[in-house]
Design an enzyme around this catalytic site. Structure first.
Site, PDB file in Angstrom:
ATOM      1  N   SER A 272      -4.994  64.214  14.760  1.00  0.00           N
ATOM      2  CA  SER A 272      -5.481  63.418  15.894  1.00  0.00           C
ATOM      3  C   SER A 272      -6.676  62.563  15.470  1.00  0.00           C
ATOM      4  CB  SER A 272      -5.813  64.340  17.066  1.00  0.00           C
ATOM      5  OG  SER A 272      -5.939  63.623  18.269  1.00  0.00           O
TER       6      SER A 272
ATOM      7  N   ASP B  24       4.834  63.945  22.077  1.00  0.00           N
ATOM      8  CA  ASP B  24       3.453  63.437  22.068  1.00  0.00           C
ATOM      9  C   ASP B  24       3.496  62.036  22.676  1.00  0.00           C
ATOM     10  OD1 ASP B  24       0.832  62.791  21.611  1.00  0.00           O
ATOM     11  OD2 ASP B  24       0.923  62.994  19.423  1.00  0.00           O
TER      12      ASP B  24
ATOM     13  N   HIS C  76       1.555  66.958  21.461  1.00  0.00           N
ATOM     14  CA  HIS C  76       0.409  66.656  20.604  1.00  0.00           C
ATOM     15  C   HIS C  76      -0.330  67.919  20.167  1.00  0.00           C
ATOM     16  CE1 HIS C  76      -2.695  64.066  18.971  1.00  0.00           C
ATOM     17  NE2 HIS C  76      -3.609  64.806  19.562  1.00  0.00           N
TER      18      HIS C  76
END
Length: 313
Positions: free
Chosen positions: A161, A255, A288
């Site tokens: 991320s 995601d 995610h």
């Protein structure tokens, strides 16, 4: 109204900042100590990593007793939207123990300053200090790196991320500083741009504008080259020049906010003139950063095995 209770910025699901400047992070910042992990046998310790930076270093089981063990080094950057997280957070620590155990690499998990108390580029600067420190085998101050790091082909950079965003920026900086890299692993990377792509909505783009400016007040916006690494010819050339043999980009099927950007990065890097290999791996039926909360799941094991294979290649 009381500035200590009046909300200035509510950054869900991470934190809330009040007009007095007080910051409250949701869920706090739980930490776990270093030591020997009872599940994997990996040993860890916290160290100073140069220029005020800190890192948590991980050594595979048995390596300390083997004076001849020469191991790859993976410098890792945790996620958390630049505002939360640390190497000592339980899920991050467990992930590094698992990665180091499976890969046989030395792990260097970087503590970096968080926004808004320390706005960007503070996180990038701390990360860069740690990368340079690791690339010089701990600058002579860490015996694990000094005795066991195999620097013949450079280090790996990895992150998830926001940490993947940091990893890319570090790879760009390495080119200008002559730091050798072996590979770059970007898991569910956080990138953006003023122009929506794929399934991005204008509402999502606007939220990113607000949160990016919150973490990085001194920025031109979402087309900041640190956030949009292909915004212009100069940025594209810098991305193409990252000094590593190969790049692995990992995305997750569900995601919904960042998968399109991960695929975009993969396509743009392949078309940029980058001379190494660019690989793509997709985890199905998950979202995610799913792997932190479910390390033993089939999808998480597959993702970890793909990462380990990339390191061992």
């Amino acid at each position: 109204m009381d500035p200590d209770t009046e909300i200035a910025f509510d950054f869900q699901p991470y934190l809330r900042q009040y007009k007095s400047g007080r910051v409250v992070r949701y869920g706090g910042e739980p930490v776990v100590p270093t030591g020997t992990d009872p599940v994997t046998g990996v040993v860890s310790r916290d160290v100073h990593a140069g220029d005020g930076a800190r890192a948590r270093v991980y050594l595979p089981p048995g390596a300390a007793a083997d004076a001849n063990a020469k191991l790859p080094v993976v410098v890792y950057f945790h996620g958390g939207a630049f505002v939360t997280g640390s190497p000592a957070r339980p899920l991050t620590h467990a992930y590094l123990n698992d990665l180091v155990s499976r890969s046989g690499a030395i792990g260097v998990s970087v503590y970096y300053r968080l926004a808004p108390e320390s706005p960007l580029p503070a996180a990038y600067d701390d990360a860069w200090a740690a990368v340079r420190w690791a690339a010089t085998r701990g600058a002579g101050g860490d015996t694990w790196l000094l005795n066991h790091a195999n620097m013949s082909r450079g280090v790996f950079l990895a992150g998830c991320s926001a940490g993947a965003n940091i990893a890319h920026e570090m790879a760009v900086r390495c080119a200008g500083a002559g730091v050798a890299l072996r590979g770059l692993v970007l898991v569910h990377p956080y990138f953006a741009g003023e122009e929506a792509i794929g399934g991005e909505t204008e509402d999502l783009v606007e939220r990113r504008r607000r949160t990016w400016r919150f973490t990085c007040p001194d920025t031109p916006g979402l087309d900041d080259r640190r956030l949009n690494p292909f915004v212009d010819g100069e940025a594209r050339a810098a991305a193409a020049a990252i000094p590593c043999e190969r790049v692995l980009v990992c995305v997750a099927e569900k995601d919904y906010k960042l998968k399109d950007r991960g695929l975009w990065y993969y396509r743009e890097l392949k078309g940029s003139g980058y001379g190494g290999e660019v690989e793509l791996f997709e985890s199905m039926s998950v979202g995610h950063a799913f792997h932190f909360g479910m390390l033993d799941s089939r999808q998480a094991v597959q993702l970890q095995e793909r990462t380990v294979a990339f390191i061992k290649k």
